[in-house]
Scaffold this motif. Structure first.
Motif, short mmCIF file in Angstrom:
data_model
loop_
_atom_site.label_atom_id
_atom_site.label_comp_id
_atom_site.label_asym_id
_atom_site.label_seq_id
_atom_site.Cartn_x
_atom_site.Cartn_y
_atom_site.Cartn_z
N ALA A 119 0.77 -1.19 -0.01
CA ALA A 119 0.05 0.00 -0.12
C ALA A 119 0.91 1.03 0.11
O ALA A 119 0.39 2.01 -0.50
CB ALA A 119 -0.92 0.02 1.18
N ASP A 120 1.96 1.44 0.77
CA ASP A 120 2.92 2.27 0.71
C ASP A 120 3.53 2.65 -0.55
O ASP A 120 3.92 3.89 -0.75
CB ASP A 120 3.92 1.96 2.01
CG ASP A 120 3.34 2.24 3.24
OD1 ASP A 120 2.10 2.83 3.28
OD2 ASP A 120 4.07 1.79 4.38
N ILE A 121 4.07 1.62 -1.32
CA ILE A 121 4.92 1.74 -2.35
C ILE A 121 4.02 1.68 -3.75
O ILE A 121 4.88 2.35 -4.83
CB ILE A 121 5.87 0.59 -2.39
CG1 ILE A 121 5.60 -0.58 -2.75
CG2 ILE A 121 6.87 0.88 -1.18
CD1 ILE A 121 6.61 -1.76 -2.81
N VAL A 122 3.11 1.22 -3.79
CA VAL A 122 2.40 1.28 -5.20
C VAL A 122 1.25 2.34 -5.23
O VAL A 122 0.22 2.10 -4.28
CB VAL A 122 1.37 -0.26 -5.12
CG1 VAL A 122 0.92 -0.34 -6.52
CG2 VAL A 122 2.84 -1.39 -5.07
N PRO A 123 1.22 3.29 -6.04
CA PRO A 123 0.36 4.49 -6.17
C PRO A 123 -1.21 3.66 -6.42
O PRO A 123 -1.29 2.80 -7.41
CB PRO A 123 0.99 5.22 -7.52
CG PRO A 123 2.15 4.83 -7.38
CD PRO A 123 2.42 3.44 -6.94
N GLY A 124 -2.05 4.37 -5.80
CA GLY A 124 -3.45 4.00 -5.82
C GLY A 124 -3.83 2.70 -5.07
O GLY A 124 -4.91 2.37 -5.25
N SER A 125 -2.93 2.32 -4.19
CA SER A 125 -3.43 1.09 -3.62
C SER A 125 -4.16 1.63 -2.50
O SER A 125 -4.10 2.47 -1.81
CB SER A 125 -2.00 0.53 -3.01
OG SER A 125 -1.34 -0.13 -4.14
N ASP A 126 -5.18 0.56 -2.06
CA ASP A 126 -6.27 0.59 -1.12
C ASP A 126 -5.44 -0.29 0.05
O ASP A 126 -5.93 -1.39 0.07
CB ASP A 126 -7.67 0.33 -1.46
CG ASP A 126 -8.56 0.63 -0.50
OD1 ASP A 126 -8.36 0.41 0.68
OD2 ASP A 126 -9.70 0.98 -0.90
N ARG A 127 -5.13 0.62 1.35
CA ARG A 127 -4.68 -0.13 2.30
C ARG A 127 -5.62 -1.08 3.08
O ARG A 127 -5.27 -2.30 3.08
CB ARG A 127 -4.01 0.78 3.49
CG ARG A 127 -3.42 0.11 4.60
CD ARG A 127 -3.01 1.05 5.46
NE ARG A 127 -2.64 0.45 6.85
CZ ARG A 127 -3.48 0.05 7.80
NH1 ARG A 127 -4.65 0.59 7.84
NH2 ARG A 127 -2.90 -0.35 8.87
N GLY A 128 -7.03 -0.54 3.03
CA GLY A 128 -8.01 -1.25 3.64
C GLY A 128 -8.10 -2.61 2.93
O GLY A 128 -8.38 -3.87 3.38
N ALA A 129 -8.31 -2.47 1.56
CA ALA A 129 -8.56 -3.59 0.96
C ALA A 129 -7.63 -4.76 0.88
O ALA A 129 -7.72 -5.96 0.84
CB ALA A 129 -8.81 -3.02 -0.66
N LEU A 130 -6.25 -4.27 0.76
CA LEU A 130 -5.19 -5.31 0.86
C LEU A 130 -5.05 -6.11 1.94
O LEU A 130 -4.93 -7.29 2.06
CB LEU A 130 -4.00 -4.50 0.77
CG LEU A 130 -3.63 -4.03 -0.90
CD1 LEU A 130 -2.31 -3.01 -0.74
CD2 LEU A 130 -3.69 -4.88 -1.70
N LEU A 131 -5.42 -5.36 3.47
CA LEU A 131 -5.51 -6.11 4.50
C LEU A 131 -6.69 -6.80 4.52
O LEU A 131 -6.47 -8.09 5.18
CB LEU A 131 -5.72 -4.90 5.72
CG LEU A 131 -4.17 -4.08 5.96
CD1 LEU A 131 -4.70 -2.92 6.77
CD2 LEU A 131 -3.33 -5.01 6.50
N ALA A 132 -7.86 -6.50 3.85
CA ALA A 132 -8.89 -7.46 4.04
C ALA A 132 -8.40 -8.82 3.03
O ALA A 132 -8.97 -9.94 3.39
CB ALA A 132 -10.27 -6.80 3.26
N GLU A 133 -7.83 -8.63 1.93
CA GLU A 133 -7.41 -9.69 1.27
C GLU A 133 -6.38 -10.87 1.94
O GLU A 133 -6.53 -11.79 2.16
CB GLU A 133 -6.53 -9.42 0.02
CG GLU A 133 -7.10 -8.61 -1.07
CD GLU A 133 -6.49 -8.29 -2.17
OE1 GLU A 133 -5.56 -9.07 -2.75
OE2 GLU A 133 -6.41 -7.09 -3.12
N VAL A 134 -5.56 -10.33 2.93
CA VAL A 134 -4.77 -11.10 3.62
C VAL A 134 -5.40 -11.71 4.83
O VAL A 134 -5.05 -12.83 5.27
CB VAL A 134 -3.28 -10.28 4.12
CG1 VAL A 134 -2.43 -9.96 2.89
CG2 VAL A 134 -3.63 -9.27 5.15
N ARG A 135 -6.48 -10.92 5.36
CA ARG A 135 -7.48 -11.52 6.40
C ARG A 135 -8.33 -12.70 5.99
O ARG A 135 -8.33 -13.79 6.29
CB ARG A 135 -7.96 -10.56 7.19
CG ARG A 135 -7.40 -9.72 8.04
CD ARG A 135 -8.25 -8.82 8.92
NE ARG A 135 -9.11 -7.75 8.27
CZ ARG A 135 -8.67 -6.82 7.87
NH1 ARG A 135 -7.73 -6.02 8.63
NH2 ARG A 135 -9.30 -5.68 7.13
N GLY A 136 -8.54 -12.53 4.61
CA GLY A 136 -9.35 -13.69 4.10
C GLY A 136 -8.66 -14.85 3.40
O GLY A 136 -8.95 -16.00 3.31
#
Length: 328
Positions: free
Chosen positions: A199-216
């Motif tokens: 989320a920090d290094i890829v422009p346009g990334s959605d931190r919440g969405a990425l965290l939801a992905e790894v939780r799932g």
């Protein structure tokens, strides 16, 4: 020889509760333990317990109680710090739940930071690995680890391979500087830290969405996210996944390891540090990717099975099989 840097050491105070943590309630504790810690110190302690040569570099004040708690058998190189080390509090219970409260730590000042960089450069010259571990002091720039990597690679006659076990801005700065300083040889995030990094290094990334992905889907999502940085910004990623085991990702493939059967989690304090130590121990033996991953999981699981702040020794290693499978 493996050199570790603990830029922001901590006196770990671990309190064992008689019952699960109940916020807002008065509870009894069965014990309290204090240890000189910080991720790099923990890694060096585990390496030493397994017979590897390790040196821990860290800033610590001459009159700091932390210094008296350092294990006498641990080789250290210290830089005089202007204040006592921070205190981290861990609350553990019999069910294996750990609640941590980490303080920020006192500023070091520019002169001490410069001395620390010089000490790392000299200590790491000729070493097999340099492991940069943990958070940064309050006044250190986010790119301190990136600066150290650049200085080591520029000034050391025989620069080591470099591992980074950090989070947030410190890790993002290392990965973002790969075009200038080159890729590091290993990063060791957990799945949540990996999501934050992308989320920090890829422009346009959605931190919440990425965290939801790894939780799932901790395994699948982490494998996909690791491919965003490996091998361009890091040659290898060791991603610890708690009860889901761990991933090893490099240019040749992705491997997943489960945890050994029969391991009962008693405290997660130091488990990630032990996983990094296990990986490095296997790498020094020339082990292949699957065996490096097994060694990381075995050492991390051993520490997780121990109470309080105890760290794995050879006698603590679980004997159960650790299945490793390649992921497509």
């Amino acid at each position: 020889m493996i050199v570790t840097l603990t830029a922001n050491p901590a006196l770990d105070r671990t309190i064992a509760l008689d019952a699960p943590l109940a916020p807002g309630e008065v509870q009894s504790a069965s014990s309290v333990q204090e240890d000189a810690a910080g991720k790099g110190v923990n890694v060096a302690r585990v390496l030493g317990a397994f017979g590897a040569e390790a040196l821990a570099v860290l800033p610590v004040a001459d009159d700091d109680p932390y210094r008296r708690l350092l294990p006498p058998e641990l080789p250290v190189r210290t830089i005089a710090a202007p204040a006592a080390a921070r205190v981290n509090l861990a609350l553990t219970d019999a069910a294996g739940e750990t609640t941590k409260i980490n303080l920020a730590g006192a500023p070091l000042g520019a002169a001490v930071v410069d001395a620390l960089v010089d000490a790392v450069v000299h200590a790491a010259d000729g070493a097999d690995w340099l492991a940069l571990c943990g958070s940064l002091p309050a006044d250190a720039p986010d790119d301190l680890y990136a600066r150290i990597i650049a200085e080591v690679r520029r000034r050391a006659a025989a620069p080591p391979r470099i591992a980074v076990d950090a989070t947030g801005a410190a890790l993002a700065a290392v990965v973002s500087a790969a075009d200038e300083i080159g890729p590091v040889d290993l990063v060791k995030p957990n799945e949540h830290e990996l999501a934050q990094l992308v989320a920090d290094i890829v422009p346009g990334s959605d931190r919440g969405a990425l965290l939801a992905e790894v939780r799932g889907d901790a395994v699948g999502a982490s494998a996909r996210l690791a491919r965003r940085i490996v091998p361009i910004a890091a040659r290898t990623a060791l991603v610890t996944l708690g009860g889901d085991g761990a991933l090893l990702v490099d240019a040749d493939g992705i491997w997943h390891a489960g945890i050994p059967a029969g391991v009962e989690v008693r405290s997660t304090v130091g488990a990630g540090d032990s996983s990094l130590a296990g990986y490095l121990l296997a790498e020094l033996r020339g082990a292949d990717a699957a065996e490096r991953l097994r060694s990381a999981v075995r050492c991390g699981s051993a520490t997780a099975s121990l109470p309080g702040t105890r760290l794995a020794t050879p006698a603590d290693l679980p004997s159960g099989d650790i299945p490793v499978r390649p992921l497509v």
